[in-house]
Design an enzyme around this catalytic site. Structure first.
Site, PDB file in Angstrom:
ATOM      1  N   GLY A 145       0.816  -1.207   0.000  1.00 53.43           N
ATOM      2  CA  GLY A 145       0.000   0.000   0.000  1.00 53.43           C
ATOM      3  C   GLY A 145       0.853   1.262   0.000  1.00 53.43           C
ATOM      4  CB  SER A 146       0.021   4.651   1.201  1.00 53.52           C
ATOM      5  OG  SER A 146      -1.272   4.603   0.636  1.00 53.52           O
ATOM      6  CB  THR A 147       4.497   1.854   3.417  1.00 56.53           C
ATOM      7  OG1 THR A 147       4.028   0.599   2.949  1.00 56.53           O
ATOM      8  CG2 THR A 147       3.849   2.146   4.748  1.00 56.53           C
TER       9      THR A 147
END
Lengths: 593, 136
Positions: free
Chosen positions: A306-308
């Site tokens: 995801g956004s990491t």
């Protein structure tokens, strides 16, 4: 009479005839003594003969006895000693402070020599009376066989040993064995691994130790004693490990998550300080490790992070030279690609700078950055960061990342914000460590490593300026953006949240999510990287109806950080560092003014 | 002369036999001792490693945490509880509240020895220094 007398006289007279010699005549005692050693051939011949005969008889007897012993060895009573430890010794495993994580203790095991057992039925009856957990039928089979070795019961208590001994049954024996003990229970179980009843490592570091030559020594038939073996120290810190496990356990309860995991990595050396994956198992009971749920999620699991992942995308964009920290990206409308439409979770609907893309976690902005770099550039960068290959550590377990079958433009768009590419969390942490530590990719390790050793094996992957930019946007995210929940004052934390939809049977559904939080502390001079992952957390009281990472993984990371920072020797600073990001200020990046 | 040599030879022979006998049995005795000590050492080592394991089991963080929760009021350390050297205030000057009060009431300051019995302690050092004079 006369003759006698004469003889007597002669005998007496003879010495007298010698005349003056009489004065030199030795005393009676001396004469007797002298006669003992008088070497006269006519006298000594007989004596030597007798002596020789005596010797022949004596040695003959010895030869006879030797021959008898050689011919009939069965007559000799052989004294049997219990052999030293069948399950051979293993080295102790210690944590980085020397605390014992795994050690051997001696136990006694009961074996039988069925060929010597006189009455199997009687023996079965008496043994099962002392050890009721044995199956009488199987025991009878064992004892009635004509084999000469059978284990009856491994790892007896001293009390039971005494009772069995007092039965006085023939054909039973005890032998000392080593038993592996993990005194801390489930703590760090995934790293340590387990050993089976024969003390052979079957997973984790235990298996790694066997691979380092211990198994070869055993194979060569060498009887290894525990004091021959040097203890193996790990990079794990038991105190930190426990604190993290405890907080993650509480998180599972609070957010009703299916699973939780976390890892702390020393960004300067690549040492794994703590690795938790819940649910876990107790290595004292190796069978527990076989539970499907108990896999090592950090090393063996692969997830769409995801956004990491946007930290990687941002670093790639900046390092390619095609973007600067002041570049702007159009996030006014979503990107249409075929039947897909990429939008933002927190839509800003305006033109964003690079730091804004990061703190608002804009999928559109990240996708535009990746498209700007292009597919080959994107692939080359991820390859360089070690994201596209299987990551090997000391642990025998590992997982290869799951790449898209065909890397299209859409793949690049989705991978830019962490979907469409599943990697092991440890891999993601390793790459992020390289992004913040000045640009050095260091393979993670579970063994202690000095900064010198680390820099010797590090590869430079991005420029120090790009690294500073990533630290800057992560810190900005902790003051202005979604990572505020983990920003414990004094530790100058930087961070990035990630909430990924999990792919179910019919593609992605937004029923279950995987929330991640990647924290770096202190952001001006990174030392530790902390990743927390919650699998399927729910919106609960206090999360305002959300189940995004900022509401669960973020606060959990904050709790962990607050608890472990003193253990890690981080000193909270009452004043923020002066000019932590000089290049960003010079460039006039968004948020510095 | 040869007889003397014979004599010496016999004594040496008997002597060395006796010596050999003694050395041999001493060796047997000592090697038994060595074996016994080795066994004892091994047993002690086993006991030590068992105790080490037990010690760690008793000190495992999970158990300690449970005990700490059950038996003490301590809670988890918070970051605001940590302070640097610079943040620790200087030691304040001790305030003699009773003395101040006496002064404000206009009482004699305990300079005269006969003032109060309560001041006996103040008096002691001065008298004590007088007491054991250098008579000895």
């Amino acid at each position: 009479m006369k003759i006698d007398h004469r003889l007597f006289d002669m005998a007496r007279a003879e010495p007298l005839a010698v005349g003056p010699d009489v004065l030199l005549r030795p005393s009676l005692f001396v004469r007797i003594f002298q006669s003992l050693f008088r070497m006269r051939i006519h006298k000594s011949g007989g004596r030597i003969l007798w002596l020789g005969f005596g010797f022949i008889v004596f040695y003959g007897l010895i030869v006879w006895k030797l021959a008898m012993l050689a011919l009939y060895p069965g007559e000799v009573q052989k004294i049997a000693f219990p052999s030293e430890a069948t399950a051979t010794a293993r080295p102790d495993i210690l944590d980085r402070n020397g605390t014992v994580l795994a050690t051997d203790i001696k136990t006694v095991s009961l074996f039988a020599e069925p060929c010597k057992v006189l009455d199997a039925d009687e023996a079965v009856e008496m043994i099962t009376a002392v050890l009721p957990d044995l199956d009488p039928r199987r025991l009878r089979e064992k004892l009635a066989s004509d084999r000469c070795f059978e284990w009856i019961k491994r790892e007896l208590s001293p009390q039971k040993q005494k009772e069995i001994h007092n039965l006085g049954l023939p054909g039973l024996g005890f032998t000392a064995e080593n038993k592996r003990i993990y005194p801390n229970g489930s703590e760090a179980a995934h790293v340590i691994g387990t050993a089976d009843i024969d003390n052979t490592g079957i997973s984790g570091i235990e298996k790694y130790i066997d691979g380092q030559g211990l198994a070869d020594l055993k194979g060569a038939g060498l009887n290894i004693q525990s004091d021959d073996l040097k203890p193996v120290a790990l990079s794990i810190d038991l105190r930190v490990q426990h604190a993290m496990r405890d907080e993650l356990q509480k998180a599972i309860e609070k957010y009703k998550a299916r699973a939780a995991s976390g890892v702390i990595l020393d960004a300067t050396t690549g040492e794994v300080i703590s690795l938790v994956s819940l649910p876990d198992f107790d290595p004292n009971f190796p069978a527990e490790a076989q539970k499907v749920d108990a896999i090592n999620r950090i090393v063996v699991g692969t997830y769409e992070m995801g956004s990491t992942f946007k930290a990687l995308t941002t670093a790639m964009a900046l390092d390619s030279g095609k973007f600067t920290i002041n570049s702007t990206l159009d996030a006014r409308a979503g990107i249409r690609y075929g039947r897909f439409k990429i939008g933002d979770f927190h839509p800003q609907n305006r033109i964003l700078t690079v730091p804004e893309v990061f703190i608002h976690s804009s999928n559109i902005g990240s996708a535009r950055m990746a498209l700007g770099v292009g597919i080959p550039g994107h692939q080359a960068f991820l390859k360089k960061m070690g994201i596209l290959d299987r990551l090997q550590t000391e642990l025998p377990e590992s997982a290869a990342p799951q790449l898209p079958k065909r890397w299209s433009e859409l793949s690049t768009i989705t991978i830019a914000y962490g979907h469409g590419l599943a990697v092991s969390p440890l891999q993601a942490v390793m790459a992020t460590a390289a992004l913040v530590n000045g640009g050095y990719l260091i393979p993670p390790t579970f063994l202690p490593r000095t900064p010198e050793q680390a820099s010797a094996m590090a590869t430079k992957v991005i420029s120090p300026e790009t690294s500073e930019a990533i630290r800057y946007v992560m810190r900005l995210n902790a003051t202005e953006g979604t990572a505020r929940a983990a920003a414990i004052p004094g530790y100058f934390v930087g961070g990035k949240t990630g909430t990924a939809d999990q792919s179910g049977k019919s593609g992605y559904d937004n029923k279950t999510v995987l929330t991640t939080f990647m924290a770096v502390t202190p952001a001006d001079k990174p030392r530790y990287l902390l990743l927390t992952m919650l699998d399927d957390p729910q919106a609960v009281e206090g999360t305002y109806g959300y189940r995004t990472a900022g509401q669960n993984a973020g606060p959990v990371t904050g709790l962990i950080l607050e608890r472990v920072a003193p253990l890690l020797g981080l000193v909270p600073r009452s004043e923020p560092p002066v000019m932590p990001f000089p290049t960003m200020v010079k460039l006039g990046a968004w948020g510095t003014k | 002369m040869p007889r003397i040599f014979h004599l010496i030879a016999v004594f040496v022979l008997v002597g060395s036999a006796v010596y050999l006998y003694r050395v041999k049995y001493e060796t047997i005795y000592l090697s038994e001792q060595v074996a016994k000590l080795k066994r004892d050492i091994a047993r002690e080592k086993d006991a030590i490693s068992t105790l080490h394991a037990e010690w760690q089991q008793l000190n495992s963080p999970e158990r300690l945490q449970k005990l700490a929760h059950a038996n003490s009021q301590l809670t988890t350390l918070r970051v605001h509880q940590i302070a640097g050297w610079a943040e620790i205030p200087d030691r304040s000057t001790t305030v003699d509240m009773i003395g101040d009060k006496l002064l404000s009431l206009g009482e004699d300051h305990p300079s005269s020895p006969s003032a109060h019995s309560g001041h006996a302690r103040v008096k002691v050092p001065s008298t004590a220094s007088e007491g054991p004079s250098n008579e000895n």
